[in-house]
Design a protein around this motif. Sequence first.
Motif, PDB file in Angstrom:
ATOM      1  N   ALA A  70       0.799  -1.227  -0.016  1.00  0.00           N
ATOM      2  CA  ALA A  70      -0.121  -0.032   0.017  1.00  0.00           C
ATOM      3  C   ALA A  70       0.705   1.233  -0.081  1.00  0.00           C
ATOM      4  N   LYS A  71       1.736   1.133   0.896  1.00  0.00           N
ATOM      5  CA  LYS A  71       2.818   2.565   0.921  1.00  0.00           C
ATOM      6  C   LYS A  71       3.698   2.754  -0.378  1.00  0.00           C
ATOM      7  N   ALA A  79       0.824  11.409  -4.619  1.00  0.00           N
ATOM      8  CA  ALA A  79      -0.391  12.026  -4.135  1.00  0.00           C
ATOM      9  C   ALA A  79      -0.604  11.976  -2.906  1.00  0.00           C
ATOM     10  N   SER A  80      -1.652  12.666  -2.305  1.00  0.00           N
ATOM     11  CA  SER A  80      -1.843  12.857  -0.822  1.00  0.00           C
ATOM     12  C   SER A  80      -2.101  11.470  -0.149  1.00  0.00           C
ATOM     13  N   VAL A  81      -1.504  10.968   0.812  1.00  0.00           N
ATOM     14  CA  VAL A  81      -1.284   9.654   1.412  1.00  0.00           C
ATOM     15  C   VAL A  81      -1.623   9.789   3.038  1.00  0.00           C
ATOM     16  N   ARG A  82      -2.657   9.131   3.441  1.00  0.00           N
ATOM     17  CA  ARG A  82      -2.963   9.105   4.890  1.00  0.00           C
ATOM     18  C   ARG A  82      -3.058   7.441   5.504  1.00  0.00           C
ATOM     19  N   ARG A  83      -2.389   7.181   6.522  1.00  0.00           N
ATOM     20  CA  ARG A  83      -2.500   5.983   7.120  1.00  0.00           C
ATOM     21  C   ARG A  83      -3.166   5.884   8.310  1.00  0.00           C
ATOM     22  N   ILE A  84      -4.244   4.919   8.392  1.00  0.00           N
ATOM     23  CA  ILE A  84      -4.964   4.835   9.789  1.00  0.00           C
ATOM     24  C   ILE A  84      -4.613   3.307  10.193  1.00  0.00           C
ATOM     25  N   GLN A  85      -4.176   3.427  11.414  1.00  0.00           N
ATOM     26  CA  GLN A  85      -3.833   2.056  12.192  1.00  0.00           C
ATOM     27  C   GLN A  85      -5.214   1.749  12.958  1.00  0.00           C
ATOM     28  N   VAL A 119      -4.718   8.518  -1.308  1.00  0.00           N
ATOM     29  CA  VAL A 119      -4.776   7.018  -1.135  1.00  0.00           C
ATOM     30  C   VAL A 119      -4.791   7.160   0.670  1.00  0.00           C
ATOM     31  N   VAL A 120      -5.655   6.078   1.032  1.00  0.00           N
ATOM     32  CA  VAL A 120      -6.111   5.870   2.469  1.00  0.00           C
ATOM     33  C   VAL A 120      -5.517   4.442   2.740  1.00  0.00           C
ATOM     34  N   VAL A 121      -4.532   4.503   3.638  1.00  0.00           N
ATOM     35  CA  VAL A 121      -4.096   2.954   3.900  1.00  0.00           C
ATOM     36  C   VAL A 121      -4.569   2.739   5.028  1.00  0.00           C
ATOM     37  N   ALA A 122      -5.672   1.489   5.063  1.00  0.00           N
ATOM     38  CA  ALA A 122      -6.546   1.358   6.288  1.00  0.00           C
ATOM     39  C   ALA A 122      -5.753   0.087   6.865  1.00  0.00           C
ATOM     40  N   GLU A 153     -16.885  16.500  -0.079  1.00  0.00           N
ATOM     41  CA  GLU A 153     -16.273  15.715  -1.365  1.00  0.00           C
ATOM     42  C   GLU A 153     -14.780  15.304  -1.204  1.00  0.00           C
ATOM     43  N   LEU A 154     -14.576  14.139  -1.586  1.00  0.00           N
ATOM     44  CA  LEU A 154     -13.117  13.729  -1.411  1.00  0.00           C
ATOM     45  C   LEU A 154     -12.393  14.067  -2.782  1.00  0.00           C
ATOM     46  N   ALA A 155     -10.929  13.955  -2.591  1.00  0.00           N
ATOM     47  CA  ALA A 155     -10.250  14.143  -3.592  1.00  0.00           C
ATOM     48  C   ALA A 155     -10.424  13.040  -4.610  1.00  0.00           C
ATOM     49  N   ARG A 156     -10.045  13.227  -5.762  1.00  0.00           N
ATOM     50  CA  ARG A 156      -9.719  12.320  -6.982  1.00  0.00           C
ATOM     51  C   ARG A 156      -8.355  12.083  -7.541  1.00  0.00           C
TER      52      ARG A 156
END
Length: 330
Positions: A70-71, A79-85, A119-122, A153-156
């Motif tokens: 994922a990373k 692109a913008s990336v956020r990771r949620i643990q 990109v959201v890394v769940a 609205e979320l980004a594309r």
Amino acid sequence: MGRVTDTMRAADGTAGLPVDVAAEGARITANVARVVQGKPDVVRLALVVLLAEGHLLVEDVPGTGKTTLAKALAASIDASVRRIQFTPDLLPSDVTGVSIYDQETRAFEFRPGAVFANVVVADEINRASPKTQSALLECMEERQVTVDGVSYELARPFLVMATQNPVEMEGTYPLPEAQRDRFTARVSMGYPDREAEVAMLDDRGTGDPLATLAPVADAGTVRALVAAVGTLHVSDALRRYVVALVEATRRSPDLRLGASPRAGLQLLRTARASAALAGRDHVLPDDVQEMALPVLAHRLLLTADAAAARRTPEQVVRGLLGSVPVLRGR
């Protein structure tokens, strides 16, 4: 054989250079493969899901490279990336965001949550409670988040790449059917082969290769690739073949829950993306059959008799691919 291209636009709206889906896809795949070694099929499927505007569920035991995949994909597209643990104490508002009262303005101000990224890394999604898991339902399907009656609205592009440990492991919650159905595809990493594992020991002995992974595309390029994928020709016969496969899961005596209409839509989208990455401007039955297992199997629920006979959803899908005739026509 036609080649899939689309026109990228510059910031001023003027037409730019054509984007070649196969060529750009090969660059992204090769970049991810620098970190995720020995798994070309898994890397390709992740890119297919990205170009199909879907979401990917990566399931396997700990330590097989789920989060690394994922990373690496996120790092490759700049692109913008956020990771949620995901943990048992994670709250839905941690995912979506929350409205906070500002005493100076005497108004509520929305503070975006972690899903506001390309990109959201769940990570380890099934370690959170079903209530928190459900916070992803709206954003995965509608590309928006609603908080206190206001929709944002979320980004594309927007991609959720979730990792999941097997449900037999401690501290896990099974994903609800509605959540699984929103994941376009599921893939299992599996253990690397011996050579890839030896190479990993060498590469990571002195540092993390993710830290030096440079992007080879950006969000604008991905949007252009997605647009190009949407232009691929799909014959009426092939559409009917997709529907026939989905309908066959609902009639299977081995299944108590078949595939939804959403599954058929996502099967066609991934087949388009797969064909585009192969350099074609049209979809073949082979593309549909290639995507059927990762797209359909995780949505299906076996009957008690089928489970007792140790049948798997993957075996059911393979059987349907062998029994449902491929319709011919243009």
